[in-house]
Write a protein that holds these residues in place. Structure first.
Motif, PDB file in Angstrom:
ATOM      1  N   ILE A  43       0.833  -1.214   0.000  1.00 11.38           N
ATOM      2  CA  ILE A  43       0.000   0.000   0.000  1.00 11.38           C
ATOM      3  C   ILE A  43       0.868   1.265   0.000  1.00 11.38           C
ATOM      4  O   ILE A  43       0.589   2.223  -0.721  1.00 11.38           O
ATOM      5  CB  ILE A  43      -0.953   0.001   1.231  1.00 11.38           C
ATOM      6  CG1 ILE A  43      -1.963  -1.149   1.119  1.00 11.38           C
ATOM      7  CG2 ILE A  43      -1.655   1.346   1.382  1.00 11.38           C
ATOM      8  CD1 ILE A  43      -2.950  -1.039  -0.028  1.00 11.38           C
ATOM      9  N   LEU A  72       1.117   4.465  -2.764  1.00  6.31           N
ATOM     10  CA  LEU A  72       1.157   5.907  -2.484  1.00  6.31           C
ATOM     11  C   LEU A  72       2.385   6.570  -3.090  1.00  6.31           C
ATOM     12  O   LEU A  72       2.292   7.669  -3.648  1.00  6.31           O
ATOM     13  CB  LEU A  72       1.102   6.155  -0.966  1.00  6.31           C
ATOM     14  CG  LEU A  72      -0.207   5.740  -0.277  1.00  6.31           C
ATOM     15  CD1 LEU A  72      -0.085   5.872   1.238  1.00  6.31           C
ATOM     16  CD2 LEU A  72      -1.380   6.575  -0.777  1.00  6.31           C
ATOM     17  N   GLN A 123       1.925   6.934  -6.763  1.00 10.41           N
ATOM     18  CA  GLN A 123       1.001   8.027  -7.093  1.00 10.41           C
ATOM     19  C   GLN A 123       1.678   9.389  -7.040  1.00 10.41           C
ATOM     20  O   GLN A 123       1.387  10.253  -7.852  1.00 10.41           O
ATOM     21  CB  GLN A 123      -0.208   7.982  -6.164  1.00 10.41           C
ATOM     22  CG  GLN A 123      -1.158   6.862  -6.568  1.00 10.41           C
ATOM     23  CD  GLN A 123      -2.256   6.644  -5.549  1.00 10.41           C
ATOM     24  OE1 GLN A 123      -2.142   7.065  -4.399  1.00 10.41           O
ATOM     25  NE2 GLN A 123      -3.318   5.975  -5.961  1.00 10.41           N
ATOM     26  N   LEU A 166      -8.897  -1.410   0.398  1.00 10.15           N
ATOM     27  CA  LEU A 166      -8.081  -0.233   0.690  1.00 10.15           C
ATOM     28  C   LEU A 166      -7.313   0.212  -0.562  1.00 10.15           C
ATOM     29  O   LEU A 166      -7.317   1.397  -0.911  1.00 10.15           O
ATOM     30  CB  LEU A 166      -7.110  -0.545   1.842  1.00 10.15           C
ATOM     31  CG  LEU A 166      -6.043   0.517   2.131  1.00 10.15           C
ATOM     32  CD1 LEU A 166      -6.677   1.883   2.433  1.00 10.15           C
ATOM     33  CD2 LEU A 166      -5.146   0.087   3.295  1.00 10.15           C
ATOM     34  N   ALA A 167      -6.698  -0.740  -1.255  1.00  8.40           N
ATOM     35  CA  ALA A 167      -5.949  -0.394  -2.475  1.00  8.40           C
ATOM     36  C   ALA A 167      -6.882   0.264  -3.491  1.00  8.40           C
ATOM     37  O   ALA A 167      -6.510   1.223  -4.163  1.00  8.40           O
ATOM     38  CB  ALA A 167      -5.293  -1.644  -3.068  1.00  8.40           C
ATOM     39  N   ARG A 226      -9.682   1.961  -2.810  1.00  2.00           N
ATOM     40  CA  ARG A 226     -10.025   3.312  -2.340  1.00  2.00           C
ATOM     41  C   ARG A 226      -8.916   4.301  -2.671  1.00  2.00           C
ATOM     42  O   ARG A 226      -9.159   5.483  -2.893  1.00  2.00           O
ATOM     43  CB  ARG A 226     -10.265   3.309  -0.821  1.00  2.00           C
ATOM     44  CG  ARG A 226     -11.615   2.768  -0.400  1.00  2.00           C
ATOM     45  CD  ARG A 226     -11.979   3.223   1.019  1.00  2.00           C
ATOM     46  NE  ARG A 226     -11.045   2.788   2.051  1.00  2.00           N
ATOM     47  CZ  ARG A 226     -11.039   1.577   2.611  1.00  2.00           C
ATOM     48  NH1 ARG A 226     -11.895   0.660   2.224  1.00  2.00           N
ATOM     49  NH2 ARG A 226     -10.165   1.271   3.551  1.00  2.00           N
ATOM     50  N   LEU A 227      -7.694   3.818  -2.705  1.00  2.00           N
ATOM     51  CA  LEU A 227      -6.564   4.693  -3.012  1.00  2.00           C
ATOM     52  C   LEU A 227      -6.385   4.910  -4.512  1.00  2.00           C
ATOM     53  O   LEU A 227      -5.493   5.621  -4.945  1.00  2.00           O
ATOM     54  CB  LEU A 227      -5.274   4.127  -2.411  1.00  2.00           C
ATOM     55  CG  LEU A 227      -5.250   4.048  -0.881  1.00  2.00           C
ATOM     56  CD1 LEU A 227      -3.989   3.355  -0.396  1.00  2.00           C
ATOM     57  CD2 LEU A 227      -5.360   5.434  -0.258  1.00  2.00           C
ATOM     58  N   ASP A 283      -1.044  10.348   2.379  1.00  2.00           N
ATOM     59  CA  ASP A 283      -1.850   9.889   3.503  1.00  2.00           C
ATOM     60  C   ASP A 283      -1.369   8.518   3.979  1.00  2.00           C
ATOM     61  O   ASP A 283      -2.076   7.512   3.871  1.00  2.00           O
ATOM     62  CB  ASP A 283      -3.323   9.839   3.086  1.00  2.00           C
ATOM     63  CG  ASP A 283      -4.228   9.763   4.290  1.00  2.00           C
ATOM     64  OD1 ASP A 283      -3.718   9.782   5.429  1.00  2.00           O
ATOM     65  OD2 ASP A 283      -5.456   9.656   4.097  1.00  2.00           O
ATOM     66  N   GLN A 343      -3.181   5.700   6.105  1.00  2.00           N
ATOM     67  CA  GLN A 343      -4.146   4.760   5.522  1.00  2.00           C
ATOM     68  C   GLN A 343      -3.806   3.300   5.816  1.00  2.00           C
ATOM     69  O   GLN A 343      -4.674   2.443   5.836  1.00  2.00           O
ATOM     70  CB  GLN A 343      -4.183   4.939   3.993  1.00  2.00           C
ATOM     71  CG  GLN A 343      -4.787   6.233   3.533  1.00  2.00           C
ATOM     72  CD  GLN A 343      -6.303   6.176   3.502  1.00  2.00           C
ATOM     73  OE1 GLN A 343      -6.916   5.140   3.744  1.00  2.00           O
ATOM     74  NE2 GLN A 343      -6.925   7.300   3.206  1.00  2.00           N
TER      75      GLN A 343
END
Ligand SMILES: [Zn+2]
Ligand SMILES: [Zn+2]
Length: 340
Positions: free
Chosen positions: A174, A178, A181, A200-201, A203-204, A294, A297
């Motif tokens: 995760i 980030l 990104q 979760l992945a 949502r990101l 973030d 997370q």
């Protein structure tokens, strides 16, 4: 003080111990948050890495300087800090160039020295990195795994226009999403078998899959293998495009069988990743201080230090519902909100 000590496979005990004392050049740190890492699980399940038993576990933490020893001029009581938990020989060719992660005798606090699953720990001042007072310590506790993700992106020579595949949506997977990104890569696809982790992945902003895709459309340019078992490595080799790059970030508990021809015929490049370099740690502190990523997370639980045995049981259970668990020596854990 309370401390969590490893006594052997599956045996993690909360014990009362005397508070360590800092000598010249050393600093006494009051631990505020300490993260349980995948390598702590390897210790718990297989007894890997540990050189002395019993030993206080843990290498990911954030805290506050409680006291400084003689000759320490870089830090003072009240400073917020995170640690460089690598323990290396300091004299080999790799250490002399600062590549401590490649020292043949590399170990970590929590494995070869007392770790941070305790109310206090002592470290040399040069092993501590100051974190601005404005940074919540709960976020700062993620600097160390974030440094791993930064090292992964660097070793994979990840570039903006590329499709990144990640196998394993645990905290490292995760955090790599980030990091990718922030580099504005073309696309990130994450594969995992655990629903919560995939959610979760997703949502990101990652494309999520519960198994390796069968077809050869849109194969990734770079795949990060962040699990460390046979089917995930074998699958990653097949998933990659020809001349793709595989970053091996998972540690293996057992020897495995793969088909090397999957590497040969596609001219794949493979690179291993071991921890991080000092520059990755420094960059992680900067990113966390900026607050644009973030990173929190990945935190699914904040539990009191006294709940460490339950936390290990939760992580070792097969359902993979937990992500990063932070332990805090505070009386109670917390559900939400930034901490200090
Ligand atoms: Zn770690
Ligand atoms: Zn060395």
């Amino acid at each position: 003080m309370l401390a969590v000590r490893y006594h052997g496979v599956g045996q993690v005990h909360v014990e009362d111990m005397s508070r360590p004392v800092c000598g010249p050049g050393q600093v006494l740190v009051k631990v505020v948050y300490a993260g349980i890492c995948g390598s702590d699980l390897h210790i718990f399940r297989k007894g890997m890495f540990v050189s002395t038993i019993p030993e206080i576990m843990g290498h990911e933490f954030s805290g506050v300087v409680e006291q400084v020893g003689p000759k320490v001029i870089t830090l003072q009581p009240g400073d917020q800090v995170v640690g460089d938990p690598r323990v290396s020989c300091g004299t080999c060719a790799w250490c002399r160039t600062g590549a401590y992660n490649l020292c043949p005798n590399l170990g970590f606090i929590g494995e070869v020295r007392p770790g941070c699953f305790a109310e206090y720990l002592v470290l040399n001042a040069n092993k501590l990195i100051k974190v601005p007072a404005s940074v919540p310590l709960r976020r700062a506790a993620l600097v160390e795994p974030l440094a791993v993700a930064l090292h992964i992106a660097g070793k994979g020579r990840l570039e903006q226009a590329e499709h990144l595949g990640i196998v394993g949506a645990g905290p490292i997977g995760i955090l790599t999403v980030l990091v990718a990104q922030t580099m504005q890569v073309k696309r990130v696809t994450v594969i995992d078998i655990a629903e919560e982790r995939l959610a979760l992945a997703g949502r990101l902003g990652a494309t999520v899959l519960s198994a390796f895709p069968a077809g050869q459309d849109d194969q990734p340019d770079v795949v990060v293998e962040a699990v460390g078992v046979e089917p995930t490595l074998a699958g990653a080799l097949v998933w990659l495009r020809p001349r793709g790059r595989l970053v091996m970030a998972g540690l293996y508990e057992e020897k495995i069988n793969i088909d090397p021809n999957d590497i040969v015929v596609k001219e794949l490049e493979l690179v291993g990743v071991s921890a991080y370099e000092t520059a990755d740690l420094q960059q992680a502190v900067e990113l966390v201080a900026k607050g644009e990523m973030d990173v929190e997370q990945v935190v699914t639980h904040v539990l009191p230090l006294t709940s460490a045995p339950e936390a290990f049981a939760l992580l070792a259970s097969g359902d993979k519902k937990a992500g990063k668990i932070l332990l805090t020596p505070r009386e109670k854990g917390e559900e939400n909100g930034p901490g200090r």
